[in-house]
Design a protein around this motif. Structure first.
Motif, PDB file in Angstrom:
ATOM      1  N   LEU A 167       0.815  -1.197  -0.362  1.00 24.40           N
ATOM      2  CA  LEU A 167      -0.082  -0.210  -0.307  1.00 24.40           C
ATOM      3  C   LEU A 167       0.567   1.321   0.418  1.00 24.40           C
ATOM      4  N   ALA A 168       2.034   1.461   0.649  1.00 19.31           N
ATOM      5  CA  ALA A 168       2.991   2.434   0.522  1.00 19.31           C
ATOM      6  C   ALA A 168       3.537   3.248  -0.633  1.00 19.31           C
ATOM      7  N   PRO A 169       3.840   2.496  -1.896  1.00 18.92           N
ATOM      8  CA  PRO A 169       3.867   3.175  -2.801  1.00 18.92           C
ATOM      9  C   PRO A 169       2.129   3.315  -3.639  1.00 18.92           C
ATOM     10  N   ARG A 170       1.543   2.840  -3.505  1.00 20.19           N
ATOM     11  CA  ARG A 170       0.609   3.415  -4.129  1.00 20.19           C
ATOM     12  C   ARG A 170      -0.052   4.451  -2.778  1.00 20.19           C
ATOM     13  N   THR A 208      12.686   6.199  -3.707  1.00 22.02           N
ATOM     14  CA  THR A 208      12.582   5.551  -4.147  1.00 22.02           C
ATOM     15  C   THR A 208      14.196   4.957  -3.202  1.00 22.02           C
ATOM     16  N   ALA A 209      15.554   6.005  -4.033  1.00 19.67           N
ATOM     17  CA  ALA A 209      16.975   6.059  -3.794  1.00 19.67           C
ATOM     18  C   ALA A 209      17.151   5.802  -2.011  1.00 19.67           C
ATOM     19  N   THR A 297       2.986  11.787   5.109  1.00 17.62           N
ATOM     20  CA  THR A 297       1.696  11.032   5.413  1.00 17.62           C
ATOM     21  C   THR A 297       1.660   9.574   4.766  1.00 17.62           C
ATOM     22  N   ALA A 298       2.086   9.637   3.350  1.00 21.56           N
ATOM     23  CA  ALA A 298       2.005   7.947   2.636  1.00 21.56           C
ATOM     24  C   ALA A 298       1.849   6.614   3.018  1.00 21.56           C
ATOM     25  N   ASN A 299       3.474   6.674   4.707  1.00 20.83           N
ATOM     26  CA  ASN A 299       3.474   5.878   5.052  1.00 20.83           C
ATOM     27  C   ASN A 299       2.682   5.719   6.290  1.00 20.83           C
ATOM     28  N   SER A 300       1.919   6.797   6.903  1.00 26.54           N
ATOM     29  CA  SER A 300       1.376   7.031   7.366  1.00 26.54           C
ATOM     30  C   SER A 300      -0.005   6.590   7.981  1.00 26.54           C
ATOM     31  N   LEU A 301      -0.521   6.466   6.322  1.00 26.94           N
ATOM     32  CA  LEU A 301      -1.599   5.747   5.806  1.00 26.94           C
ATOM     33  C   LEU A 301      -1.237   4.517   5.729  1.00 26.94           C
ATOM     34  N   ALA A 302       0.073   3.640   4.977  1.00 24.71           N
ATOM     35  CA  ALA A 302      -0.011   2.092   4.810  1.00 24.71           C
ATOM     36  C   ALA A 302      -0.052   1.684   6.731  1.00 24.71           C
ATOM     37  N   ILE A 456       8.542   3.527   9.044  1.00 26.44           N
ATOM     38  CA  ILE A 456       8.421   2.637   8.287  1.00 26.44           C
ATOM     39  C   ILE A 456       8.016   1.074   7.870  1.00 26.44           C
ATOM     40  N   PRO A 457       6.545   0.968   7.907  1.00 25.12           N
ATOM     41  CA  PRO A 457       6.387  -0.991   6.954  1.00 25.12           C
ATOM     42  C   PRO A 457       7.361  -1.019   6.411  1.00 25.12           C
ATOM     43  N   ALA A 458       8.222  -2.508   7.208  1.00 29.89           N
ATOM     44  CA  ALA A 458       9.333  -2.680   7.032  1.00 29.89           C
ATOM     45  C   ALA A 458       8.705  -3.662   4.779  1.00 29.89           C
ATOM     46  N   ARG A 459       7.553  -3.955   4.945  1.00 29.86           N
ATOM     47  CA  ARG A 459       6.936  -4.677   3.893  1.00 29.86           C
ATOM     48  C   ARG A 459       5.675  -3.527   2.710  1.00 29.86           C
ATOM     49  N   GLY A 460       6.103  -2.556   3.193  1.00 29.01           N
ATOM     50  CA  GLY A 460       4.678  -1.436   2.534  1.00 29.01           C
ATOM     51  C   GLY A 460       3.965  -1.381   2.965  1.00 29.01           C
ATOM     52  N   GLY A 461       3.006  -2.354   3.966  1.00 34.23           N
ATOM     53  CA  GLY A 461       1.718  -2.769   4.669  1.00 34.23           C
ATOM     54  C   GLY A 461       1.206  -3.013   3.118  1.00 34.23           C
ATOM     55  N   ARG A 462       1.360  -4.527   2.874  1.00 31.10           N
ATOM     56  CA  ARG A 462       0.542  -5.268   2.235  1.00 31.10           C
ATOM     57  C   ARG A 462      -0.277  -5.217   2.543  1.00 31.10           C
ATOM     58  N   ALA A 463      -1.053  -5.712   1.202  1.00 31.02           N
ATOM     59  CA  ALA A 463      -2.753  -5.986   1.209  1.00 31.02           C
ATOM     60  C   ALA A 463      -2.681  -6.990   0.369  1.00 31.02           C
ATOM     61  N   VAL A 464      -4.320  -6.602  -0.150  1.00 31.59           N
ATOM     62  CA  VAL A 464      -5.273  -7.686  -0.903  1.00 31.59           C
ATOM     63  C   VAL A 464      -6.592  -7.444  -0.374  1.00 31.59           C
ATOM     64  N   VAL A 465      -6.896  -6.734  -2.260  1.00 36.50           N
ATOM     65  CA  VAL A 465      -7.990  -6.262  -1.936  1.00 36.50           C
ATOM     66  C   VAL A 465      -9.100  -7.111  -2.336  1.00 36.50           C
ATOM     67  N   ARG A 466      -9.720  -7.668  -1.810  1.00 36.85           N
ATOM     68  CA  ARG A 466     -10.835  -8.313  -2.083  1.00 36.85           C
ATOM     69  C   ARG A 466     -12.069  -8.185  -3.149  1.00 36.85           C
ATOM     70  N   ALA A 467     -12.680  -7.148  -2.892  1.00 41.05           N
ATOM     71  CA  ALA A 467     -13.919  -6.325  -3.638  1.00 41.05           C
ATOM     72  C   ALA A 467     -13.634  -5.165  -4.450  1.00 41.05           C
ATOM     73  N   ARG A 468     -13.781  -4.680  -4.947  1.00 41.14           N
ATOM     74  CA  ARG A 468     -14.476  -2.783  -5.275  1.00 41.14           C
ATOM     75  C   ARG A 468     -15.182  -2.479  -5.448  1.00 41.14           C
ATOM     76  N   VAL A 469     -15.688  -1.176  -4.942  1.00 44.56           N
ATOM     77  CA  VAL A 469     -17.397  -0.965  -5.467  1.00 44.56           C
ATOM     78  C   VAL A 469     -16.997   0.113  -6.273  1.00 44.56           C
TER      79      VAL A 469
END
Length: 469
Positions: A167-170, A208-209, A297-302, A456-469
């Motif tokens: 999620l963090a990069p998104r 990124t660097a 802000t991005a990593n706070s959301l993650a 920051i979250p070490a794996r970027g806050g990984r998640a799976v979208v199961r459904a999208r409205v």
């Protein structure tokens, strides 16, 4: 959907620390007080463990030594770490001449430059802060809300369904679009080869660097310097070229006086003496806003999502509130405040006391760096019972305490972009909860990774979208 009933508010959710005297003292009183206990590890080991595993380090030594202790650090002197709200209050409310910020000695100084509000001290800091305040008042923040919503909706539409992703990069993609539009006045995706395109690419490249192992070495090489050297300097040169090109083009713009983006407003701003920001000062302030408002802000959301997805009761409560449209705003706010309490992206801040200072039962001499561990403060059991649990219901009907909840710092050094950061998080979190059914990709929590001054979250806050409205 039915709205989950909120947990009853009680003293079990938010408490109060016992009083602890703190503030400037004289030499005689200093002589009568003991010095804080010290971490008894070789200094290279202290610095390494603190930089790489700050959570484990500060909690372990607080258990052994108490809420005030001293260590070897990378700043001059032996930094003292404290986590009592009264000590925080004494530093936040002190005359800035008595307790100047340690950001002037931070590894970010050679990156954002000496003219930045972040690194400037004394009169220069106040001058820069006054110039920056107008673009962050309430009306200006309200204008950004629709832009943030539009950017968020477009980004959500791109996310894969049924496939794990970070999620963090998104989140960074959203905050970068907001920064480009709100700060630089560049909306949409710039045409390739233009200075605007180069600026966007350089910002993404710099962030990124900063995740690479070499970045930590480069950070150490730049400690105590006013100008960057080595890899950091090379990266900044790539960023500075399009930044100065965009600044030059904007100064020539016929509609400069009508534009409402932050860069244009800063170009038109004048000090009480009628002085305008130079290109160098403008560059430093803009880069500060990019670094402070993009990745943080991005990593706070993650982190908020990392906590929500591992706390099903909180996730369900928030989803039912948002989709049921009952108390949605209050529940979204509570989820954000609790996320920033449990996982502050900036885990520690500090001041260098110019006079002897009392911290509870201890005294420290003038010129001591005194740091406030946001991690430890936010996890005090007397203030936040069950402190390691993610419990947004703590904040239903309550506001965070000024000296107990400090993810944006405090006093005259409080983050100027705090209102914008909170507005971004509200809009993005509400949209994601309303439109997405999300799950964590793994049941175990993500560990924290320390990068520059952030956690920051070490794996970027990984998640799976199961459904999208």
């Amino acid at each position: 959907m039915a709205v989950a009933a909120p947990a009853p508010l009680s003293e079990s959710l938010v408490g109060e620390a016992p009083p602890s005297p703190a503030g400037p003292i004289g030499e005689e009183e200093l002589a009568a007080l003991p010095a804080p206990p010290r971490v008894d590890l070789p200094w290279p080991l202290q610095v390494t463990r603190f930089n790489q595993r700050q959570i484990q380090f500060v909690f372990a030594w607080r258990r052994r030594l108490g809420e005030v202790f001293q260590m070897h650090g990378v700043v001059r002197g032996h930094p003292v770490i404290t986590s009592h709200p009264d000590h925080v209050r004494s530093l936040f409310t002190a005359d800035p001449k008595l307790a100047p910020s340690l950001t002037g000695e931070s590894p970010l100084r050679p990156v954002v430059g000496p003219n930045s509000t972040l690194t400037a001290l004394g009169e220069r800091h106040m001058r820069q802060r006054k110039l920056l305040l107008p673009p962050f008042h309430g009306d200006a923040i309200a204008r950004y809300a629709q832009m943030i919503a539009d950017v968020t909706e477009r980004e959500i539409d791109r996310w894969p369904v049924g496939k794990a992703f970070a999620l963090a990069p998104r989140m960074q993609a959203i905050t970068l679009d907001v920064i480009m539009a709100g700060i630089f006045g560049i909306e949409g995706r710039p045409r390739a080869g233009t200075p605007e395109w180069g600026l966007r690419a350089a910002i993404r490249g710099l962030v990124t660097a900063s995740t690479l192992p070499a970045a930590q070495l480069a950070e150490l090489m730049n400690l105590g310097r006013d100008e960057a050297v080595g890899l950091t300097r090379a990266g900044l040169e790539i960023l500075d070229r399009p930044t100065y090109a965009v600044i030059a083009a904007r100064r020539r713009a016929a509609d400069l006086g009508e534009r409402r983006d932050i860069m244009s407003l800063l170009m038109q701003a004048r000090t009480e003496e009628g002085e305008a920001l130079t290109d160098g000062e403008l560059r430093d302030e803009l880069l500060t806003l990019v670094l402070a408002g993009h990745e943080t802000t991005a990593n706070s959301l993650a982190w908020i999502w990392e906590r929500l997805l591992r706390t099903p009761v909180a996730h369900t409560r928030l989803r039912d509130a948002v989709r049921g449209d009952e108390d949605a705003e209050e529940n979204v706010e509570a989820a954000i405040v609790e996320g920033m309490r449990t996982r502050p992206v900036i885990p520690i801040i500090g001041r260098r006391v110019a006079v002897p200072w009392r911290l509870g039962e201890y005294g420290v001499p003038a010129e001591t760096p005194v740091t406030m561990s946001i991690l430890l403060l936010h996890h005090r059991e007397d203030v936040y019972p069950d402190p390691f649990a993610y419990r947004p219901e703590r904040w239903l009907g309550r506001k965070p305490g000024t000296y107990e909840w400090i993810p944006f710092g405090g006093g005259i050094r409080r983050c100027l972009g705090a209102a914008l950061a909170m507005a971004e998080q509200r809009v993005v979190l509400e949209a994601m909860v309303r439109r997405l059914d999300l799950e964590a990709d793994r049941p175990e929590p993500e560990r924290a990774q320390h990068r520059n001054v952030t956690m920051i979250p070490a794996r970027g806050g990984r998640a799976v979208v199961r459904a999208r409205v």
